[in-house]
Motif scaffolding. Structure first.
Motif, short mmCIF file in Angstrom:
data_model
loop_
_atom_site.label_atom_id
_atom_site.label_comp_id
_atom_site.label_asym_id
_atom_site.label_seq_id
_atom_site.Cartn_x
_atom_site.Cartn_y
_atom_site.Cartn_z
N LEU A 179 6.56 1.85 1.99
CA LEU A 179 5.73 2.80 2.96
C LEU A 179 6.09 2.72 4.35
N GLN A 180 6.57 1.43 4.83
CA GLN A 180 6.67 1.55 6.34
C GLN A 180 8.00 2.40 6.51
N SER A 181 9.22 2.29 5.52
CA SER A 181 10.43 2.97 5.95
C SER A 181 10.17 4.41 5.50
N GLY A 182 9.20 5.11 5.33
CA GLY A 182 9.06 6.25 5.11
C GLY A 182 9.23 6.75 3.47
N TYR A 183 9.02 6.12 2.65
CA TYR A 183 9.18 6.24 1.16
C TYR A 183 8.73 7.50 0.79
#
Length: 218
Positions: free
Chosen positions: A86-90
């Motif tokens: 989620l942090q990586s923009g999934y």
């Protein structure tokens, strides 16, 4: 006579009062911490079994504690991997919100948990082969799943419900318990200490990178 009977029933009291206290709950309690407790209990019992001679009554509880420690470690790793995604923009099809991930983790199936962790790790920007559980560990996890698919076999003598009830171990067998439990011990500690440290460091590097980007350093 009553005092002697009480001495038999009671556990030995610690020498110091502060050692009678245990701390439960709070923000520091998570699956990984509890998993570590199960694994310590398993190791203490396994070492007792090794040092004091075979005790068949201990074998199944030892296996259960190792198995449950492995299950909780996998669930912790899955939650962390999902947060990293989620942090990586999934933007994939799967809903990785904490609530949805928690729903998916309402299982005791080791294979399903290992498959989910592999899938999440492969979606992260981690180079192979470090983006999946190593082959030897996967073989052990597959064996553990075949021995106890639902998380019941190491808990009960009778498993299943109603017409599907059956003995967990219908035949008496002799096994090399040391070799079996030693392999589980190594696997459990690899997941709990090795993979958790690796993924935790990945999460920290990711957080530092995003923080630097936010502050305009990158």
């Amino acid at each position: 006579m009553d005092d002697e009977f009480e001495d038999v029933l009671n556990l030995p009291r610690p020498q110091h009062a502060y050692r009678e206290i245990a701390i439960f709950g709070g923000p520091g309690e998570d699956d990984l911490r509890i998993a570590g407790g199960y694994l310590r209990v398993a190791e203490i019992a396994a070492r007792h079994w090794i040092e004091h001679g075979p005790d068949d009554g201990l074998a199944i509880p030892i296996l259960y504690n190792y198995r449950h420690g492995i299950e909780l470690s996998l669930k912790w790793l899955i939650r962390l991997a999902a947060r990293c995604l989620l942090q990586s923009g999934y933007t994939g099809e799967e809903n990785l919100s904490p609530e949805k991930v928690d729903e998916k983790l309402r299982t005791h199936n080791i294979k399903k948990l290992a498959d989910r962790l592999d899938r999440y790790m492969q979606a992260l920007e981690i180079d192979a082969p470090d983006n999946r559980i190593d082959e030897a560990s996967r073989e052990l996890l597959a064996w553990l799943d075949s021995e106890d698919e639902t998380g019941e076999t190491y808990r009960y003598a009778i498993v299943g419900m109603k017409d599907s009830k059956r003995r967990a171990r219908p035949e008496q067998v002799d096994i090399n318990f040391y070799e079996q439990v030693n392999e589980l011990h190594k696997l459990a500690n690899l997941l709990h200490g090795g993979y958790s440290t690796y993924l935790d460091e990945y999460a920290q590097l990711q957080a530092d990178y995003l923080s630097d980007m936010h502050d305009g350093f990158l």
